[in-house]
Design a protein around this motif. Structure first.
Motif, PDB file in Angstrom:
ATOM      1  N   GLY A  54       0.810  -1.210   0.000  1.00 56.24           N
ATOM      2  CA  GLY A  54       0.000   0.000   0.000  1.00 56.24           C
ATOM      3  C   GLY A  54       0.841   1.256   0.000  1.00 56.24           C
ATOM      4  N   SER A  55       0.516   2.167  -0.887  1.00 60.07           N
ATOM      5  CA  SER A  55       1.252   3.428  -0.971  1.00 60.07           C
ATOM      6  C   SER A  55       0.435   4.455  -1.742  1.00 60.07           C
ATOM      7  CB  SER A  55       2.599   3.212  -1.666  1.00 60.07           C
ATOM      8  OG  SER A  55       3.283   4.436  -1.836  1.00 60.07           O
ATOM      9  N   LEU A  56       0.611   5.720  -1.351  1.00 59.42           N
ATOM     10  CA  LEU A  56      -0.011   6.825  -2.066  1.00 59.42           C
ATOM     11  C   LEU A  56       1.023   7.619  -2.847  1.00 59.42           C
ATOM     12  CD1 LEU A  56      -2.354   8.078   0.806  1.00 59.42           C
ATOM     13  CD2 LEU A  56      -3.018   6.718  -1.181  1.00 59.42           C
ATOM     14  N   SER A  57       2.246   7.140  -2.835  1.00 55.73           N
ATOM     15  CA  SER A  57       3.330   7.843  -3.514  1.00 55.73           C
ATOM     16  C   SER A  57       3.111   7.845  -5.027  1.00 55.73           C
ATOM     17  CB  SER A  57       4.671   7.174  -3.197  1.00 55.73           C
ATOM     18  OG  SER A  57       5.725   7.819  -3.869  1.00 55.73           O
ATOM     19  N   GLY A  58       3.329   9.002  -5.642  1.00 55.01           N
ATOM     20  CA  GLY A  58       3.220   9.106  -7.086  1.00 55.01           C
ATOM     21  C   GLY A  58       1.812   9.207  -7.616  1.00 55.01           C
ATOM     22  N   ALA A  78      -7.735   0.477  -5.641  1.00 56.80           N
ATOM     23  CA  ALA A  78      -7.152   0.980  -6.886  1.00 56.80           C
ATOM     24  C   ALA A  78      -6.389   2.274  -6.649  1.00 56.80           C
ATOM     25  CB  ALA A  78      -8.245   1.201  -7.926  1.00 56.80           C
ATOM     26  N   GLY A  79      -6.869   3.086  -5.727  1.00 57.11           N
ATOM     27  CA  GLY A  79      -6.210   4.356  -5.451  1.00 57.11           C
ATOM     28  C   GLY A  79      -4.977   4.246  -4.590  1.00 57.11           C
ATOM     29  N   GLY A  80      -4.965   3.304  -3.638  1.00 55.99           N
ATOM     30  CA  GLY A  80      -3.854   3.266  -2.693  1.00 55.99           C
ATOM     31  C   GLY A  80      -3.222   1.914  -2.451  1.00 55.99           C
ATOM     32  N   GLY A  81      -3.642   0.878  -3.166  1.00 56.59           N
ATOM     33  CA  GLY A  81      -3.094  -0.449  -2.901  1.00 56.59           C
ATOM     34  C   GLY A  81      -3.784  -1.083  -1.697  1.00 56.59           C
ATOM     35  N   SER A 118      13.301   9.399   2.243  1.00 59.16           N
ATOM     36  CA  SER A 118      12.637   8.186   1.758  1.00 59.16           C
ATOM     37  C   SER A 118      11.229   8.100   2.353  1.00 59.16           C
ATOM     38  CB  SER A 118      13.451   6.944   2.140  1.00 59.16           C
ATOM     39  OG  SER A 118      14.740   6.992   1.569  1.00 59.16           O
ATOM     40  N   GLU A 119      10.456   7.113   1.900  1.00 56.33           N
ATOM     41  CA  GLU A 119       9.092   6.941   2.396  1.00 56.33           C
ATOM     42  C   GLU A 119       8.852   5.499   2.811  1.00 56.33           C
ATOM     43  OE1 GLU A 119       5.870   8.182   0.010  1.00 56.33           O
ATOM     44  OE2 GLU A 119       6.742  10.124  -0.523  1.00 56.33           O
ATOM     45  N   LEU A 120       8.063   5.336   3.861  1.00 53.26           N
ATOM     46  CA  LEU A 120       7.562   4.018   4.222  1.00 53.26           C
ATOM     47  C   LEU A 120       6.275   3.747   3.451  1.00 53.26           C
ATOM     48  CD1 LEU A 120       7.861   3.928   8.129  1.00 53.26           C
ATOM     49  CD2 LEU A 120       9.203   2.584   6.502  1.00 53.26           C
ATOM     50  N   PRO A 121       5.985   2.507   3.099  1.00 48.18           N
ATOM     51  CA  PRO A 121       4.657   2.193   2.563  1.00 48.18           C
ATOM     52  C   PRO A 121       3.603   2.498   3.616  1.00 48.18           C
ATOM     53  CG  PRO A 121       6.200   0.391   2.158  1.00 48.18           C
ATOM     54  CD  PRO A 121       6.877   1.328   3.117  1.00 48.18           C
ATOM     55  N   VAL A 122       2.558   3.195   3.223  1.00 42.73           N
ATOM     56  CA  VAL A 122       1.556   3.604   4.206  1.00 42.73           C
ATOM     57  C   VAL A 122       0.846   2.391   4.803  1.00 42.73           C
ATOM     58  CG1 VAL A 122      -0.367   3.882   2.570  1.00 42.73           C
ATOM     59  CG2 VAL A 122      -0.264   5.293   4.631  1.00 42.73           C
ATOM     60  N   GLY A 123       0.786   1.287   4.047  1.00 39.32           N
ATOM     61  CA  GLY A 123       0.183   0.077   4.579  1.00 39.32           C
ATOM     62  C   GLY A 123       0.931  -0.486   5.769  1.00 39.32           C
ATOM     63  N   VAL A 124       2.242  -0.281   5.814  1.00 42.23           N
ATOM     64  CA  VAL A 124       3.041  -0.709   6.969  1.00 42.23           C
ATOM     65  C   VAL A 124       2.650   0.096   8.196  1.00 42.23           C
ATOM     66  CG1 VAL A 124       5.374  -0.813   7.918  1.00 42.23           C
ATOM     67  CG2 VAL A 124       4.959  -1.496   5.546  1.00 42.23           C
ATOM     68  N   VAL A 125       2.476   1.404   8.011  1.00 41.77           N
ATOM     69  CA  VAL A 125       2.108   2.283   9.125  1.00 41.77           C
ATOM     70  C   VAL A 125       0.724   1.927   9.659  1.00 41.77           C
ATOM     71  CG1 VAL A 125       1.755   4.669   9.855  1.00 41.77           C
ATOM     72  CG2 VAL A 125       3.543   4.134   8.195  1.00 41.77           C
ATOM     73  N   THR A 126      -0.250   1.706   8.765  1.00 44.54           N
ATOM     74  CA  THR A 126      -1.599   1.363   9.228  1.00 44.54           C
ATOM     75  C   THR A 126      -1.612   0.007   9.926  1.00 44.54           C
ATOM     76  OG1 THR A 126      -2.222   0.400   7.087  1.00 44.54           O
ATOM     77  CG2 THR A 126      -2.696   2.732   7.432  1.00 44.54           C
ATOM     78  N   ALA A 127      -0.752  -0.912   9.485  1.00 48.39           N
ATOM     79  CA  ALA A 127      -0.665  -2.215  10.154  1.00 48.39           C
ATOM     80  C   ALA A 127      -0.102  -2.062  11.556  1.00 48.39           C
ATOM     81  CB  ALA A 127       0.196  -3.172   9.337  1.00 48.39           C
ATOM     82  N   LEU A 128       0.916  -1.213  11.704  1.00 47.53           N
ATOM     83  CA  LEU A 128       1.489  -0.968  13.023  1.00 47.53           C
ATOM     84  C   LEU A 128       0.485  -0.280  13.944  1.00 47.53           C
ATOM     85  CD1 LEU A 128       5.086   0.209  12.018  1.00 47.53           C
ATOM     86  CD2 LEU A 128       4.456  -1.949  13.119  1.00 47.53           C
TER      87      LEU A 128
END
Length: 339
Positions: free
Chosen positions: A187-191, A255-258, A308-318
């Motif tokens: 999951g990511s909103l990058s780009g 589709a928008g964010g993985g 750098s960026e973390l995948p946002v899905g990692v943050v929401t999981a944490l």
């Protein structure tokens, strides 16, 4: 204005202020006053072109997409939890995430280019994959015009396992694409830009609106299907509408964010604790809280290891995993069942 409505209004105000402040967060910090100047001076006569580009072309579409994707996952979670009468249900309960993952994986390994439905190929393939998976689950679980809840859940689990196994096999066979696939799955909103926002936001709004329009029916389901049927509700048609609406919202959000987990689980639970059990308030409150949670998670993802960026899905999981464990333990205590 009663208290729950006031709470919804306050939540929206908090989301708006947080969004404004989030525009200044990143590798380049921009003050709130400067942000307001940039937003009100669209032609850029009083601001630097670099700051103008950062706000209008990079951060603003990403911020709005985070709000819509989070809101989509939150409202879909509220819909599924109301339908299944289970606070542990989430938007991926009937295979949407696995279908989206397979669609995106196929697009990546085949190098599909161009656009479809106004989306780049990978998000478009994930949208089609999610909707296709839900359609398959729905058709398998249907018995005539009826859709038993147990059958729907079991079909979702079975198909999710199958599709996840196919994704794993494709990742094994295409090691050169491994990091790209894995990055999307986290999951990511990058780009993401304006094109992604304009393509996914309308679908989220339409699906979320249908869920809100069926708030009273979801309230009736709280007391059981027999009670709802005694009020004249068509249970089969209601199930279909809720499942299809929530699935459309989920697919568009993915589709928008993985694959972004736990937002659809956490937001409805928080909403019910703040505004009560009425879905007319729970659904919009879940959307606002979902948007707020994903916005904060994306802020963390963009700053904690900057540049750098973390995948946002990692943050929401944490964020979400401890909450899920707490919620599970609470439910077990209420049912009198120990771990």
């Amino acid at each position: 204005m009663n208290r729950p409505v006031v709470v919804v209004v306050v939540l929206f105000a908090v989301l708006s202020v947080t969004a404004l402040l989030s525009l200044g967060v990143g590798a380049v910090t921009i003050s709130p006053g400067r942000i307001l100047q940039i937003l009100t001076d669209r032609e850029g006569s009083k601001v630097a072109s670099t700051e103008l580009t950062i706000i209008w072309e990079v951060r603003l579409p990403r911020l709005l997409l985070a709000c819509f994707v989070g809101a989509g996952l939150g409202t879909a979670g509220a819909g599924y939890q109301g339908l299944f009468r289970n606070p542990l249900a989430d938007p991926f309960v009937i295979g949407a995430s696995s279908g989206a993952a397979l669609g995106a994986t196929l697009a990546i390994i085949n190098g599909w280019q161009g656009t479809f439905l106004g989306l780049a190929c990978i998000p478009a393939a994930s949208l089609v994959g999610a909707l296709a998976a839900v359609a398959i689950v729905y058709s398998i679980a249907s018995v005539g015009r009826q859709i038993p809840m147990v059958s729907l859940l079991l079909a979702g689990v079975a198909l999710s396992s199958l599709l996840s196994a196919i994704v794993s096999l494709l990742m094994f066979l295409h090691e050169e694409k491994l990091m790209t696939i894995f990055g999307w799955l986290m999951g990511s909103l990058s780009g993401r830009g304006w094109a992604t926002l304009w393509s996914t936001a309308p679908l989220i709004l339409v699906g979320g609106s249908f869920l809100w329009m069926h708030s009273r029916a979801l309230d009736a389901l709280t007391f059981g299907e027999e009670s709802a049927a005694s009020l004249g509700l068509g249970i089969g048609r209601l199930r279909s509408t809720i499942v299809l609406s929530a699935s459309l919202v989920t697919a568009a959000s993915v589709a928008g964010g993985g694959i972004i987990g736990f937002i659809g689980l956490i937001a409805p639970h928080m909403a019910r604790s703040l505004v009560g059990a009425r879905h007319a308030l729970v659904i919009p409150a879940s959307g606002i809280l979902g948007g707020l949670l994903l916005l904060l998670a994306d802020d963390i993802a963009r700053t904690v290891v900057a540049p750098s960026e973390l995948p946002v899905g990692v943050v929401t999981a944490l964020m979400g995993s401890p909450f899920f464990l707490y919620l599970l333990k609470t439910q077990q205590r209420e049912l009198g069942v120990g771990l």
